[in-house]
Write an enzyme that holds these catalytic residues in place. Structure first.
Site, PDB file in Angstrom:
ATOM      1  N   HIS A  84      19.913 -39.512   3.573  1.00  0.00           N
ATOM      2  CA  HIS A  84      19.876 -39.166   5.076  1.00  0.00           C
ATOM      3  C   HIS A  84      21.265 -39.495   5.549  1.00  0.00           C
ATOM      4  O   HIS A  84      21.931 -38.898   6.638  1.00  0.00           O
ATOM      5  CB  HIS A  84      19.132 -40.181   5.478  1.00  0.00           C
ATOM      6  CG  HIS A  84      17.628 -40.009   4.901  1.00  0.00           C
ATOM      7  ND1 HIS A  84      16.583 -40.773   4.869  1.00  0.00           N
ATOM      8  CD2 HIS A  84      17.288 -39.287   4.787  1.00  0.00           C
ATOM      9  CE1 HIS A  84      15.222 -40.119   4.829  1.00  0.00           C
ATOM     10  NE2 HIS A  84      15.350 -38.976   4.558  1.00  0.00           N
ATOM     11  N   HIS A  85      22.220 -40.588   5.397  1.00  0.00           N
ATOM     12  CA  HIS A  85      23.205 -40.739   5.371  1.00  0.00           C
ATOM     13  C   HIS A  85      24.659 -41.061   4.926  1.00  0.00           C
ATOM     14  O   HIS A  85      25.732 -40.984   4.903  1.00  0.00           O
ATOM     15  CB  HIS A  85      23.421 -41.972   6.170  1.00  0.00           C
ATOM     16  CG  HIS A  85      22.255 -42.595   6.997  1.00  0.00           C
ATOM     17  ND1 HIS A  85      21.235 -42.727   7.454  1.00  0.00           N
ATOM     18  CD2 HIS A  85      22.105 -42.386   8.739  1.00  0.00           C
ATOM     19  CE1 HIS A  85      20.421 -42.636   8.502  1.00  0.00           C
ATOM     20  NE2 HIS A  85      21.038 -42.311   9.041  1.00  0.00           N
ATOM     21  N   CYS A 105      22.093 -47.874   4.378  1.00  0.00           N
ATOM     22  CA  CYS A 105      21.533 -47.388   5.060  1.00  0.00           C
ATOM     23  C   CYS A 105      20.573 -48.790   6.340  1.00  0.00           C
ATOM     24  O   CYS A 105      20.995 -48.649   7.508  1.00  0.00           O
ATOM     25  CB  CYS A 105      20.669 -46.233   5.411  1.00  0.00           C
ATOM     26  SG  CYS A 105      19.091 -46.681   4.410  1.00  0.00           S
TER      27      CYS A 105
END
Length: 199
Positions: A87-88, A156
């Site tokens: 995701h990041h 995250c």
């Protein structure tokens, strides 16, 4: 599939420029090459067959006690792993605990570690990583049950957003006999015991 290091270097230079930095300044001049090496290591599992290490099994019937099938689970605890959240693209790391109920075949413990390493070395989410490890073991070995417990700390969560530095994530993936919570309760207890502790 091999990582395209020259392209990563070019893209890293572009990223540095995009955040307003000068990729030619002394502290950043080697950063594109370092990023290419880092990504080659972190994503070495992309395209690799994670079940390949499980090819070499040992028949229990040809071992020292040929008339005896293992009656209990094989549990390998505290396998250190690190991966990158898709995701990041921030790292997450922790410990994997693997258990399986052998049938006729057993496998070297190092092969189980390799399965974790291959699957973790690609963009991941922890939930899917545990399921993929369980599937690889369940589908490749003659097992009566598989349990995978992952306990990891995510960049995250610890470095952005709420910045919960003490938070960790625990996931469980189970196959066969271990889909029953009662059947896996003993293993969950054993996973929590201190290493080398008396049983």
């Amino acid at each position: 599939m091999s990582v395209d290091k020259p392209r990563i270097e070019r893209l890293t230079r572009e990223l540095l420029e995009a955040i307003g930095e000068d990729p030619e300044r002394p502290g950043l001049k080697q950063t594109p090459a370092r990023m290419a090496e880092l990504y080659a290591e972190f994503f070495a599992g992309v395209g690799e067959d994670a079940a390949a290490p499980l090819e070499r099994t040992i028949s229990v019937s040809q071992g020292p006690a040929p008339d005896t099938l293992p009656s209990g689970a094989v549990l390998l605890r505290d396998i250190r792993f690190r991966s990158v959240c898709e995701h990041h693209l921030l790292p997450f790391a922790g410990h994997a605990h693997l258990a399986y109920l052998p049938g006729e075949q057993v496998v070297g413990l190092g092969a189980l570690v390799k399965v974790v390493e291959v699957l973790a070395a690609r963009p991941q989410v922890q939930e899917r990583l545990g399921e993929q490890i369980a599937d690889a073991i369940d589908q490749k070995l003659d097992t009566r049950g598989v349990l995978v417990v992952l306990d990891a700390v995510h960049g995250c969560v610890t470095m952005r957003g709420g910045r919960q530095s003490e938070a960790s994530t625990l996931t469980i993936a189970a196959r066969g006999a271990f889909t029953d919570p009662v059947a896996r309760a003993e293993l969950i207890t054993l996973i929590g015991r201190p290493a080398g502790g008396a049983l």
